[in-house]
Design a protein around this motif. Structure first.
Motif, PDB file in Angstrom:
ATOM      1  N   GLU A   1       0.829  -1.206   0.000  1.00 11.36           N
ATOM      2  CA  GLU A   1       0.000   0.000   0.000  1.00 11.36           C
ATOM      3  C   GLU A   1       0.859   1.250   0.000  1.00 11.36           C
ATOM      4  OE1 GLU A   1      -3.412   2.324   2.662  1.00 11.36           O
ATOM      5  OE2 GLU A   1      -2.623   0.392   3.345  1.00 11.36           O
ATOM      6  N   ASP A   2       1.949   1.245   0.759  1.00  7.82           N
ATOM      7  CA  ASP A   2       2.826   2.414   0.805  1.00  7.82           C
ATOM      8  C   ASP A   2       3.338   2.765  -0.581  1.00  7.82           C
ATOM      9  OD1 ASP A   2       2.487   2.638   3.522  1.00  7.82           O
ATOM     10  OD2 ASP A   2       4.379   1.661   4.038  1.00  7.82           O
ATOM     11  N   GLU A   3       3.701   1.744  -1.375  1.00  6.57           N
ATOM     12  CA  GLU A   3       4.174   2.012  -2.729  1.00  6.57           C
ATOM     13  C   GLU A   3       3.059   2.587  -3.591  1.00  6.57           C
ATOM     14  OE1 GLU A   3       7.916  -1.057  -3.299  1.00  6.57           O
ATOM     15  OE2 GLU A   3       6.193  -1.192  -4.649  1.00  6.57           O
ATOM     16  N   ALA A   4       1.848   2.045  -3.454  1.00  5.28           N
ATOM     17  CA  ALA A   4       0.721   2.557  -4.233  1.00  5.28           C
ATOM     18  C   ALA A   4       0.437   4.013  -3.888  1.00  5.28           C
ATOM     19  CB  ALA A   4      -0.519   1.699  -3.984  1.00  5.28           C
TER      20      ALA A   4
ATOM     21  N   LEU B   1      -0.371 -12.093  -5.777  1.00  7.81           N
ATOM     22  CA  LEU B   1       0.051 -10.921  -6.538  1.00  7.81           C
ATOM     23  C   LEU B   1       0.139 -11.194  -8.038  1.00  7.81           C
ATOM     24  CD1 LEU B   1       2.804  -9.053  -4.461  1.00  7.81           C
ATOM     25  CD2 LEU B   1       0.559  -8.217  -5.152  1.00  7.81           C
ATOM     26  N   ASP B   2       0.148 -12.457  -8.432  1.00 10.85           N
ATOM     27  CA  ASP B   2       0.258 -12.773  -9.856  1.00 10.85           C
ATOM     28  C   ASP B   2      -1.112 -12.948 -10.497  1.00 10.85           C
ATOM     29  OD1 ASP B   2       1.118 -13.531 -12.378  1.00 10.85           O
ATOM     30  OD2 ASP B   2       1.541 -15.595 -11.787  1.00 10.85           O
ATOM     31  N   ILE B   3      -1.859 -13.967 -10.066  1.00 11.92           N
ATOM     32  CA  ILE B   3      -3.159 -14.226 -10.694  1.00 11.92           C
ATOM     33  C   ILE B   3      -4.325 -13.757  -9.831  1.00 11.92           C
ATOM     34  CG2 ILE B   3      -2.328 -16.105 -12.131  1.00 11.92           C
ATOM     35  CD1 ILE B   3      -3.426 -18.087 -10.079  1.00 11.92           C
ATOM     36  N   GLY B   4      -4.181 -13.854  -8.510  1.00 11.53           N
ATOM     37  CA  GLY B   4      -5.276 -13.447  -7.632  1.00 11.53           C
ATOM     38  C   GLY B   4      -5.608 -11.985  -7.755  1.00 11.53           C
ATOM     39  N   VAL B   5      -4.579 -11.164  -7.992  1.00  7.61           N
ATOM     40  CA  VAL B   5      -4.799  -9.719  -8.069  1.00  7.61           C
ATOM     41  C   VAL B   5      -5.723  -9.359  -9.227  1.00  7.61           C
ATOM     42  CG1 VAL B   5      -2.797  -9.200  -9.538  1.00  7.61           C
ATOM     43  CG2 VAL B   5      -3.573  -7.511  -7.866  1.00  7.61           C
ATOM     44  N   HIS B   6      -5.726 -10.149 -10.287  1.00  6.93           N
ATOM     45  CA  HIS B   6      -6.618  -9.893 -11.429  1.00  6.93           C
ATOM     46  C   HIS B   6      -8.083 -10.011 -11.015  1.00  6.93           C
ATOM     47  CE1 HIS B   6      -4.352  -9.142 -15.041  1.00  6.93           C
ATOM     48  NE2 HIS B   6      -3.602 -10.218 -14.900  1.00  6.93           N
ATOM     49  N   MET B   7      -8.424 -11.137 -10.379  1.00  8.18           N
ATOM     50  CA  MET B   7      -9.823 -11.360 -10.021  1.00  8.18           C
ATOM     51  C   MET B   7     -10.243 -10.495  -8.838  1.00  8.18           C
ATOM     52  SD  MET B   7     -11.049 -13.384 -12.307  1.00  8.18           S
ATOM     53  CE  MET B   7      -9.979 -12.441 -13.423  1.00  8.18           C
ATOM     54  N   LEU B   8      -9.314 -10.198  -7.932  1.00  8.81           N
ATOM     55  CA  LEU B   8      -9.621  -9.287  -6.833  1.00  8.81           C
ATOM     56  C   LEU B   8      -9.927  -7.902  -7.381  1.00  8.81           C
ATOM     57  CD1 LEU B   8      -9.839  -8.532  -3.855  1.00  8.81           C
ATOM     58  CD2 LEU B   8      -7.331  -8.302  -3.805  1.00  8.81           C
ATOM     59  N   ASP B   9      -9.090  -7.402  -8.274  1.00 11.82           N
ATOM     60  CA  ASP B   9      -9.357  -6.097  -8.883  1.00 11.82           C
ATOM     61  C   ASP B   9     -10.665  -6.104  -9.644  1.00 11.82           C
ATOM     62  OD1 ASP B   9      -8.524  -3.358 -10.139  1.00 11.82           O
ATOM     63  OD2 ASP B   9      -8.931  -4.659 -11.861  1.00 11.82           O
ATOM     64  N   LEU B  10     -10.941  -7.180 -10.374  1.00 12.09           N
ATOM     65  CA  LEU B  10     -12.166  -7.228 -11.181  1.00 12.09           C
ATOM     66  C   LEU B  10     -13.403  -7.196 -10.294  1.00 12.09           C
ATOM     67  CD1 LEU B  10     -13.468  -7.412 -13.914  1.00 12.09           C
ATOM     68  CD2 LEU B  10     -13.165  -9.895 -13.852  1.00 12.09           C
ATOM     69  N   ALA B  11     -13.389  -7.969  -9.214  1.00 13.72           N
ATOM     70  CA  ALA B  11     -14.532  -7.968  -8.300  1.00 13.72           C
ATOM     71  C   ALA B  11     -14.730  -6.589  -7.684  1.00 13.72           C
ATOM     72  CB  ALA B  11     -14.327  -9.015  -7.207  1.00 13.72           C
ATOM     73  N   LEU B  12     -13.651  -5.965  -7.243  1.00 12.42           N
ATOM     74  CA  LEU B  12     -13.741  -4.632  -6.645  1.00 12.42           C
ATOM     75  C   LEU B  12     -14.223  -3.612  -7.672  1.00 12.42           C
ATOM     76  CD1 LEU B  12     -10.418  -4.696  -4.598  1.00 12.42           C
ATOM     77  CD2 LEU B  12     -12.732  -4.755  -3.655  1.00 12.42           C
ATOM     78  N   HIS B  13     -13.753  -3.734  -8.902  1.00 14.52           N
ATOM     79  CA  HIS B  13     -14.179  -2.848  -9.995  1.00 14.52           C
ATOM     80  C   HIS B  13     -15.684  -2.936 -10.213  1.00 14.52           C
ATOM     81  CE1 HIS B  13     -14.217  -0.892 -13.913  1.00 14.52           C
ATOM     82  NE2 HIS B  13     -14.634  -1.996 -14.493  1.00 14.52           N
ATOM     83  N   LEU B  14     -16.213  -4.156 -10.252  1.00 13.92           N
ATOM     84  CA  LEU B  14     -17.650  -4.343 -10.454  1.00 13.92           C
ATOM     85  C   LEU B  14     -18.444  -3.824  -9.267  1.00 13.92           C
ATOM     86  CD1 LEU B  14     -17.579  -7.926 -12.001  1.00 13.92           C
ATOM     87  CD2 LEU B  14     -18.022  -5.786 -13.225  1.00 13.92           C
TER      88      LEU B  14
ATOM     89  N   ALA C   1      -3.694 -18.521  -1.332  1.00 14.34           N
ATOM     90  CA  ALA C   1      -4.159 -17.372  -0.543  1.00 14.34           C
ATOM     91  C   ALA C   1      -5.678 -17.387  -0.514  1.00 14.34           C
ATOM     92  CB  ALA C   1      -3.659 -16.057  -1.136  1.00 14.34           C
ATOM     93  N   ARG C   2      -6.257 -17.145   0.676  1.00 14.96           N
ATOM     94  CA  ARG C   2      -7.709 -17.105   0.813  1.00 14.96           C
ATOM     95  C   ARG C   2      -8.065 -15.945   1.738  1.00 14.96           C
ATOM     96  NH1 ARG C   2     -10.474 -22.612   1.992  1.00 14.96           N
ATOM     97  NH2 ARG C   2     -11.852 -21.936   0.314  1.00 14.96           N
ATOM     98  N   ALA C   3      -9.240 -15.344   1.511  1.00 16.74           N
ATOM     99  CA  ALA C   3      -9.607 -14.192   2.336  1.00 16.74           C
ATOM    100  C   ALA C   3     -11.109 -13.970   2.344  1.00 16.74           C
ATOM    101  CB  ALA C   3      -8.916 -12.926   1.830  1.00 16.74           C
TER     102      ALA C   3
ATOM    103  N   ILE D   1      -4.557  -6.410   0.040  1.00 20.26           N
ATOM    104  CA  ILE D   1      -3.509  -7.423  -0.137  1.00 20.26           C
ATOM    105  C   ILE D   1      -2.533  -7.422   1.043  1.00 20.26           C
ATOM    106  CG2 ILE D   1      -1.501  -8.036  -1.547  1.00 20.26           C
ATOM    107  CD1 ILE D   1      -3.149  -7.112  -3.992  1.00 20.26           C
ATOM    108  N   ASP D   2      -2.153  -6.234   1.503  1.00 18.04           N
ATOM    109  CA  ASP D   2      -1.268  -6.145   2.671  1.00 18.04           C
ATOM    110  C   ASP D   2      -1.884  -6.843   3.881  1.00 18.04           C
ATOM    111  OD1 ASP D   2       0.529  -4.708   1.198  1.00 18.04           O
ATOM    112  OD2 ASP D   2       0.363  -2.849   2.344  1.00 18.04           O
TER     113      ASP D   2
END
Length: 330
Positions: A99-102, A174-187, A227-229, A325-326
């Motif tokens: 998050e700090d980098e973002a 950070l490789d594949i999960g970030v795609h679907m996490l971003d997509l869900a949040l986007h929707l 990873a699960r959340a 993610i953090d």
């Protein structure tokens, strides 16, 4: 517009450079720390100039924009250098490794007054665009729950630096999960997270086995394969996330998002709408949908944004994404 490419790996040669060419802009320079790789790509696409450092390229070229296609841990430094040099930036996912980098990259984009986009191409698929349009029009009502799946049966990449935490910052998440996490949040409209319960671990990737994406070095693996959340948001909505490079499941590869609304539900991929009408339950799919290359559309939208007043929405969303993610890693 004059474009520079930072990093000349597969995503640069398959998605970024060809689609800049299609858009009619000039890719005038590439940068790669291994000069021979940069020269090979320059010859392939008839690009004039090759550099071994970002600083050298930004000093000698008058660039309007750059694409950053390097390992995750390098993103922040290269994004900051490009913004400070007055370039618009399209950076491959994930935005950074924290998050700090973002936050740093968002603040740098605002100081520079330049567009900063990230390479989440699933947003730009035709079916995703249609579903987002339906959600924004209110057809699904309030989205109160979502599920995001990014699962591979035996899918640790046997190439690159995907298993190196120092360069990648993380593994499957950070490789594949970030795609679907971003997509869900986007929707869902990128709501603010309130609580995150997460778990990551190594279960299968740290031992030898069958690899559907090549042989990986299990002895040097330093990232999570699972990873699960469970995430709750200030809107009252919730999201379940399930990610794995190495899972004992039937399908070789599953990338899927499901959204549940008060009027209807929907799932991707394929796009299916789940509704109740006239005393019956319906599952509806588009009879026809004009397809397009999501990478091509991503480049088109980035170039359009570069020609307008800077919009920091994607950079702001990246902060929320990395905050979640953090917390999962924590």
């Amino acid at each position: 517009m004059k474009i520079g490419i930072i990093g000349t790996g597969g995503i640069a040669t398959s998605a970024h450079i060809p689609n800049y060419v299609k858009a009619g802009v000039d890719v005038v320079a590439v940068m790669n720390r291994t000069r021979a790789n940069g020269e090979r790509v320059a010859r392939q696409f008839n690009i004039s100039n090759v550099y071994e450092t970002v600083e050298e390229m930004l000093t000698h070229e008058q660039l309007d924009a750059v694409s950053i296609c390097t390992p995750n841990a390098l993103h922040k430094e290269q994004v900051l250098l490009a913004l400070e040099a007055g370039c618009h930036v399209l950076c491959e996912k994930p935005p950074g490794i924290s998050e700090d980098e973002a936050v740093e990259m968002l603040e740098a984009a605002k100081r520079a007054g330049k567009t900063l986009h990230y390479g989440f191409h699933y947003r730009h698929r035709a079916d995703t665009v249609l579903l987002k349009r339906m959600i924004d029009a209110g057809e699904m009502g309030d989205i109160y729950a979502a599920t995001a799946l990014a699962l591979r049966r035996r899918g640790i990449p046997g190439w690159g630096v995907f298993t190196n935490k120092e360069l990648q910052g993380g593994g499957a998440l950070l490789d594949i999960g970030v795609h679907m996490l971003d997509l869900a949040l986007h929707l869902m409209g990128y709501p603010e997270p309130e609580e995150v319960v997460g778990h990551v671990g190594q279960y299968l990737g740290n031992r030898p086995g069958v690899g559907l994406m090549g042989k990986w070095d299990h002895e040097s693996l330093s990232v999570e394969d699972t990873a699960r959340a469970m995430i709750t948001f200030d809107t009252g909505a919730s999201l379940l996330l399930d990610v794995s490079y190495m899972a004992n499941v039937e399908a070789e590869d599953t990338m899927r998002v499901e959204c549940r609304g008060t009027n209807a539900g929907a799932s991707l991929f394929p796009l299916t709408l789940h509704t109740e009408k006239y005393g019956a339950l319906f599952d509806e799919r588009p009879a026809y949908l004009t397809e397009h290359d999501p990478y091509e559309r991503q480049i088109q939208l980035f170039l359009e944004a570069c020609r307008k007043e800077p919009n920091y929405r994607q950079a702001e969303e990246a902060v929320i994404l990395h905050r979640i993610i953090d917390r999962i890693y924590a």
